[in-house]
Scaffold this motif. Sequence first.
Motif, PDB file in Angstrom:
ATOM      1  N   LYS A 186       0.831  -1.210   0.000  1.00 21.83           N
ATOM      2  CA  LYS A 186       0.000   0.000   0.000  1.00 21.83           C
ATOM      3  C   LYS A 186       0.864   1.258   0.000  1.00 21.83           C
ATOM      4  CE  LYS A 186      -4.209  -1.883   2.004  1.00 21.83           C
ATOM      5  NZ  LYS A 186      -5.281  -1.692   2.989  1.00 21.83           N
ATOM      6  N   PHE A 187       1.964   1.187   0.732  1.00 21.09           N
ATOM      7  CA  PHE A 187       2.902   2.312   0.775  1.00 21.09           C
ATOM      8  C   PHE A 187       3.429   2.606  -0.632  1.00 21.09           C
ATOM      9  CE2 PHE A 187       7.297   3.804   0.984  1.00 21.09           C
ATOM     10  CZ  PHE A 187       7.215   4.874   1.852  1.00 21.09           C
ATOM     11  N   ASP A 320      -3.988   5.705   9.834  1.00 22.04           N
ATOM     12  CA  ASP A 320      -5.435   5.862   9.999  1.00 22.04           C
ATOM     13  C   ASP A 320      -6.200   4.792   9.216  1.00 22.04           C
ATOM     14  OD1 ASP A 320      -5.122   8.030  11.669  1.00 22.04           O
ATOM     15  OD2 ASP A 320      -5.266   9.511  10.054  1.00 22.04           O
ATOM     16  N   GLU A 321      -5.661   4.431   8.057  1.00 21.17           N
ATOM     17  CA  GLU A 321      -6.315   3.398   7.246  1.00 21.17           C
ATOM     18  C   GLU A 321      -6.350   2.072   7.992  1.00 21.17           C
ATOM     19  OE1 GLU A 321      -5.658   1.071   2.986  1.00 21.17           O
ATOM     20  OE2 GLU A 321      -4.672   2.997   3.332  1.00 21.17           O
ATOM     21  N   ALA A 323      -5.997   1.657  11.260  1.00 17.77           N
ATOM     22  CA  ALA A 323      -6.760   1.809  12.500  1.00 17.77           C
ATOM     23  C   ALA A 323      -8.236   1.527  12.248  1.00 17.77           C
ATOM     24  CB  ALA A 323      -6.574   3.208  13.064  1.00 17.77           C
ATOM     25  N   ALA A 324      -8.683   1.806  11.025  1.00 13.98           N
ATOM     26  CA  ALA A 324     -10.085   1.584  10.669  1.00 13.98           C
ATOM     27  C   ALA A 324     -10.366   0.140  10.257  1.00 13.98           C
ATOM     28  CB  ALA A 324     -10.482   2.528   9.527  1.00 13.98           C
ATOM     29  N   ALA A 325      -9.312  -0.668  10.131  1.00 15.34           N
ATOM     30  CA  ALA A 325      -9.472  -2.029   9.615  1.00 15.34           C
ATOM     31  C   ALA A 325     -10.213  -2.939  10.590  1.00 15.34           C
ATOM     32  CB  ALA A 325      -8.104  -2.625   9.283  1.00 15.34           C
ATOM     33  N   ASP A 326      -9.860  -2.881  11.882  1.00 13.24           N
ATOM     34  CA  ASP A 326     -10.556  -3.675  12.881  1.00 13.24           C
ATOM     35  C   ASP A 326     -10.245  -3.112  14.266  1.00 13.24           C
ATOM     36  OD1 ASP A 326      -7.893  -4.612  13.225  1.00 13.24           O
ATOM     37  OD2 ASP A 326      -8.649  -6.513  14.003  1.00 13.24           O
ATOM     38  N   LYS A 327     -10.965  -3.592  15.268  1.00 14.49           N
ATOM     39  CA  LYS A 327     -10.856  -3.006  16.615  1.00 14.49           C
ATOM     40  C   LYS A 327      -9.468  -3.217  17.215  1.00 14.49           C
ATOM     41  CE  LYS A 327     -12.847  -7.065  18.966  1.00 14.49           C
ATOM     42  NZ  LYS A 327     -13.931  -7.545  19.861  1.00 14.49           N
ATOM     43  N   TYR A 328      -8.831  -4.344  16.918  1.00  9.63           N
ATOM     44  CA  TYR A 328      -7.518  -4.606  17.505  1.00  9.63           C
ATOM     45  C   TYR A 328      -6.448  -3.719  16.869  1.00  9.63           C
ATOM     46  CZ  TYR A 328      -9.793  -8.619  19.633  1.00  9.63           C
ATOM     47  OH  TYR A 328     -10.642  -9.411  20.367  1.00  9.63           O
ATOM     48  N   LYS A 330      -6.964  -0.773  15.742  1.00  9.49           N
ATOM     49  CA  LYS A 330      -7.175   0.569  16.318  1.00  9.49           C
ATOM     50  C   LYS A 330      -6.548   0.663  17.711  1.00  9.49           C
ATOM     51  CE  LYS A 330     -10.633   4.106  17.285  1.00  9.49           C
ATOM     52  NZ  LYS A 330      -9.948   4.530  18.530  1.00  9.49           N
ATOM     53  N   GLN A 331      -6.745  -0.368  18.522  1.00 11.04           N
ATOM     54  CA  GLN A 331      -6.176  -0.353  19.872  1.00 11.04           C
ATOM     55  C   GLN A 331      -4.644  -0.268  19.827  1.00 11.04           C
ATOM     56  OE1 GLN A 331      -7.756  -3.722  22.117  1.00 11.04           O
ATOM     57  NE2 GLN A 331      -9.798  -3.308  21.323  1.00 11.04           N
ATOM     58  N   LEU A 332      -4.040  -1.008  18.918  1.00 14.61           N
ATOM     59  CA  LEU A 332      -2.583  -0.978  18.777  1.00 14.61           C
ATOM     60  C   LEU A 332      -2.101   0.395  18.323  1.00 14.61           C
ATOM     61  CD1 LEU A 332      -2.031  -4.442  17.031  1.00 14.61           C
ATOM     62  CD2 LEU A 332      -1.496  -3.890  19.413  1.00 14.61           C
ATOM     63  N   ILE A 333      -2.787   0.970  17.342  1.00 16.00           N
ATOM     64  CA  ILE A 333      -2.365   2.263  16.796  1.00 16.00           C
ATOM     65  C   ILE A 333      -2.618   3.391  17.789  1.00 16.00           C
ATOM     66  CG2 ILE A 333      -2.878   3.955  14.975  1.00 16.00           C
ATOM     67  CD1 ILE A 333      -3.115   1.575  13.043  1.00 16.00           C
ATOM     68  N   ASP A 334      -3.678   3.278  18.572  1.00 13.68           N
ATOM     69  CA  ASP A 334      -3.914   4.291  19.614  1.00 13.68           C
ATOM     70  C   ASP A 334      -2.735   4.356  20.579  1.00 13.68           C
ATOM     71  OD1 ASP A 334      -6.335   5.027  18.561  1.00 13.68           O
ATOM     72  OD2 ASP A 334      -7.556   3.877  19.986  1.00 13.68           O
TER      73      ASP A 334
END
Length: 339
Positions: A186-187, A320-321, A323-328, A330-334
């Motif tokens: 993706k990068f 951000d992309e 983080a929107a993929a799934d709840k886990y 998002k938790q890691l990226i937060d």
Amino acid sequence: MLKKLLGATSKILCSALLIGLSFGIAANDASAAKYNWRFANLYGRGTAFGALYEQLGRDIERLSNGEIKVQVLYSGEGVGTSGLFGAAKSGLITMAASFQSMHAGEFPAGIVEIGLPGGTDDTDELYSLFHEKGWNPILQKAYGEHGLVPLEQYIQPPVYVLTKTPINSIEDFKGLKIRAPGAYGKFLRNLGASPVSLAWGEIYTSLATGVIDGAIGSNMIDHRDGNHVEVATYMYPLPLAGAQVLSMLVNQKAWNKLSDDLKTAVMEATVLHAKNQLEKSREWEAEAVAEMQEKGMKWSPEPSESDKLAWKKAGETLWDEYAAADKYSKQLIDILKKN
């Protein structure tokens, strides 16, 4: 004549006894192991990392006092690289050293775990993310939903892209077909390249035949061990990721059969392996670059400031992309954003 027959009979009986003893010894060796594990990894026979996985198998056997017998399977020996996650999940194999980018669709949090572009290259910071700042409990729960238990993560050096033609400007990535699974793909797509997902063992032939124009390895050592510079000469100076964290997974049902002492033994073996791999990786990375340069590897020209900025921006949107993929994820990226 009778003596000869008796002598011959005696020899036959002795041979039969020896054969019987041999089978008895083999049976005893097999029965000595309470658990027989099949452990598949990413690399082919004769590679530096392949040898380390062999040692990991021996360390598990040693620290478990022989109660766990480990059969090490190399790349393509029954299970392909893209199938390691599913094979460990189903119990076809017991343990897997997987490459999260190859099963990104099934386990998106693995792409965050491995290291997104723009992440830290400080190994102490990476260790802290898992062991002190909350990543391990999140990943244990995420993998647990797939029937897997994550062991000690192992950290590898930066990820670089090798191309058949020099990259004189960031614009030169446009239209290139590059083996780059997961977030790396993706990068590079953000730079105009066309990412292709291939197993490590397919890189050399795909470069040689023109199926792809370039490839990432997990690190410089991958490029060296795959002899990739024979078919692609130019290494781009900027890393896609400053470090890479790969997972070690065990089938949950197999893990739950172990006593606490055996679980501790396996964890101790993987912690030892992770430390050894990091130390060896740093040493091997320098050796790999020197060896590849002797074989004709060249660095593409130093990127301009505008190219460096474009390189940075290509990775900024990915956090951000994912983080929107799934709840886990998002938790890691937060957690990642707080540090």
